[in-house]
Write a protein that holds these residues in place. Structure first.
Motif, PDB file in Angstrom:
ATOM      1  N   VAL A   1       0.844  -1.185   0.000  1.00  0.00           N
ATOM      2  CA  VAL A   1       0.000   0.000   0.000  1.00  0.00           C
ATOM      3  C   VAL A   1       0.883   1.240   0.000  1.00  0.00           C
ATOM      4  N   LEU A   2       0.574   2.144  -0.900  1.00  0.00           N
ATOM      5  CA  LEU A   2       1.295   3.415  -0.973  1.00  0.00           C
ATOM      6  C   LEU A   2       0.489   4.468  -0.240  1.00  0.00           C
ATOM      7  N   GLY A   3       1.068   5.044   0.835  1.00  0.00           N
ATOM      8  CA  GLY A   3       0.417   6.107   1.580  1.00  0.00           C
ATOM      9  C   GLY A   3       0.974   7.459   1.180  1.00  0.00           C
ATOM     10  N   LEU A   4       0.077   8.397   0.914  1.00  0.00           N
ATOM     11  CA  LEU A   4       0.462   9.754   0.539  1.00  0.00           C
ATOM     12  C   LEU A   4      -0.032  10.717   1.605  1.00  0.00           C
ATOM     13  N   MET A   5       0.814  11.646   2.008  1.00  0.00           N
ATOM     14  CA  MET A   5       0.412  12.607   3.022  1.00  0.00           C
ATOM     15  C   MET A   5       1.112  13.935   2.801  1.00  0.00           C
ATOM     16  N   SER A   6       0.322  14.997   2.750  1.00  0.00           N
ATOM     17  CA  SER A   6       0.883  16.342   2.789  1.00  0.00           C
ATOM     18  C   SER A   6       0.160  17.078   3.895  1.00  0.00           C
TER      19      SER A   6
ATOM     20  N   ASP B   1       4.745  21.649   3.036  1.00  0.00           N
ATOM     21  CA  ASP B   1       6.105  21.795   2.530  1.00  0.00           C
ATOM     22  C   ASP B   1       6.488  20.712   1.525  1.00  0.00           C
ATOM     23  N   ALA B   2       5.854  19.534   1.629  1.00  0.00           N
ATOM     24  CA  ALA B   2       6.213  18.445   0.723  1.00  0.00           C
ATOM     25  C   ALA B   2       5.155  17.359   0.800  1.00  0.00           C
ATOM     26  N   LEU B   3       5.184  16.501  -0.210  1.00  0.00           N
ATOM     27  CA  LEU B   3       4.335  15.314  -0.234  1.00  0.00           C
ATOM     28  C   LEU B   3       5.188  14.127   0.189  1.00  0.00           C
ATOM     29  N   ASP B   4       4.748  13.424   1.247  1.00  0.00           N
ATOM     30  CA  ASP B   4       5.434  12.210   1.679  1.00  0.00           C
ATOM     31  C   ASP B   4       4.779  11.004   1.020  1.00  0.00           C
ATOM     32  N   LEU B   5       5.605  10.136   0.430  1.00  0.00           N
ATOM     33  CA  LEU B   5       5.114   8.919  -0.200  1.00  0.00           C
ATOM     34  C   LEU B   5       5.808   7.739   0.475  1.00  0.00           C
ATOM     35  N   LEU B   6       5.006   6.846   1.032  1.00  0.00           N
ATOM     36  CA  LEU B   6       5.576   5.710   1.739  1.00  0.00           C
ATOM     37  C   LEU B   6       4.925   4.420   1.250  1.00  0.00           C
ATOM     38  N   LEU B   7       5.768   3.495   0.812  1.00  0.00           N
ATOM     39  CA  LEU B   7       5.312   2.182   0.365  1.00  0.00           C
ATOM     40  C   LEU B   7       5.470   1.209   1.522  1.00  0.00           C
TER      41      LEU B   7
END
Length: 360
Positions: free
Chosen positions: A3-8, A13-19
């Motif tokens: 699952v890829l989680g996206l959070m801003s 300041d930035a988009l965090d992408l975590l697999l």
């Protein structure tokens, strides 16, 4: 499932992408971080986000930004195509005024088409429809990821807004407590921007200034700080204009004053609402964890050990995006992912809307 989680966050300041690799079902969730990326917002896009967050009448700009963010998310996530089964996207909060409304933008259709997988997004309205504040939203993932039997632990995030999750020692989801304490980095970043800076890196400018105690005490009379949880807030409330700050204060003194005020609001939240339940330790994540001056204030003000995520062997940049990966995973399994007592809702919510790609 990958699952890829996206959070801003509110700081924008930035988009965090975590697999993440997730398996199992509550209360036993197995997880592993596979990869983390950070995609900084271009300066013009970030400025547009901040301007929209603070405006009340830019309907057209919100619509344009909704799709611009969707395209940006899709572009940032493109390297994950073929390596992900599901996407969970929080979107960008531009207005949060419970119980009337909350708005997270960033059109998910672009992600669904770019990655050709389902996308879970727009989590908050489901909780608001159940009478909740629609925030905080990650307490249940916090419990599944960071809870430890026998330890009463608080997971504290200092982003633009400061929020905490209290994890009980017996890991009972019904005893989890969570709420926004007030400002995090929002006021500090706004003050730093007056100096042409993105932030007061490490709190060095604040450390060189002298706090105004009278101003701190006046700000501490803000009615939000006395409200009992569940409660949530945003940049609509915590900005320098709303605080009616003393514009004549020298920049270093202003940052020193704002840093002390922010720390005092956090410590007060623990004293009033958390410590009575019993607390062993606090783990701090988010950008504020890297502000040495703010962290020193917290360690001085709080009666329990305060650690950064890094000090406990975790990466604080992973926390929110990983939590949203878990939220999306639970939604995909059609399981509750929001705890009612943390938001004030009538019941636990199965929150999030699923967008499917048009590709068969």
């Amino acid at each position: 499932m990958r699952v890829l989680g996206l959070m801003s966050g509110t700081s924008a300041d930035a988009l965090d992408l975590l697999l993440a690799e997730l398996d199992g079902r509550p209360p036993e969730l197995h997880w592993r971080v596979l990869e983390h990326q950070e995609a900084p917002f271009p300066a013009d896009l970030r400025a547009q986000i901040i301007r929209t967050q603070k405006s009340q009448s830019l309907t057209r700009e919100v619509a344009l930004l909704h799709h611009a963010l969707g395209r940006f998310y899709a572009e940032a996530a493109a390297p994950f195509k073929g390596r992900v089964d599901l996407v969970a996207s929080h979107g960008q909060t531009v207005w949060h005024e419970p119980p009337q409304a909350t708005l997270q933008i960033g059109e998910p259709a672009y992600l669904a088409e770019a990655l050709e997988v389902p996308v879970v997004s727009d989590f908050r309205p489901s909780d608001m429809a159940l009478g909740g504040e629609a925030a905080p939203f990650v307490p249940y993932p916090d419990l599944l990821l960071y809870g430890e039997r026998g330890v009463s632990r608080a997971i504290h995030n200092i982003g633009g807004i400061s929020n905490l999750t209290y994890l009980p020692a017996d890991l009972n989801p019904e005893k989890v407590l969570a709420f926004d304490t007030g400002p995090g980095n929002a006021l500090l970043d706004e003050a730093a921007a007056r100096l042409g800076l993105k932030q007061d890196t490490g709190g060095t400018i604040a450390a060189s200034g002298r706090a105004d105690p009278l101003l701190v005490e006046r700000w501490l009379t803000h009615p939000y700080l006395d409200r009992k949880p569940p409660k949530s807030t945003g940049r609509e409330v915590w900005n320098l204009e709303m605080l009616d700050e003393d514009a004549a204060l020298p920049p270093a003194n202003l940052l020193a004053t704002l840093t002390e005020f922010t720390a005092r609001t956090i410590a007060r939240a623990y004293q009033d609402f958390v410590l009575p339940h019993g607390l062993d330790e606090i783990w701090v994540a988010g950008g504020g964890a890297y502000n040495a001056t703010l962290m020193q204030h917290l360690k001085t003000l709080l009666p329990v050990p305060v650690y950064t995520f890094e000090e406990k062997g975790f990466d604080s940049k992973h926390r929110e995006a990983l939590c949203f990966a878990v939220l999306g995973y639970l939604r995909y399994l059609e399981l509750p992912n929001i705890l009612k007592q943390t938001t004030g809702a009538r019941r636990d919510a199965i929150a999030g809307k699923i967008s499917l790609p048009s590709t068969p």
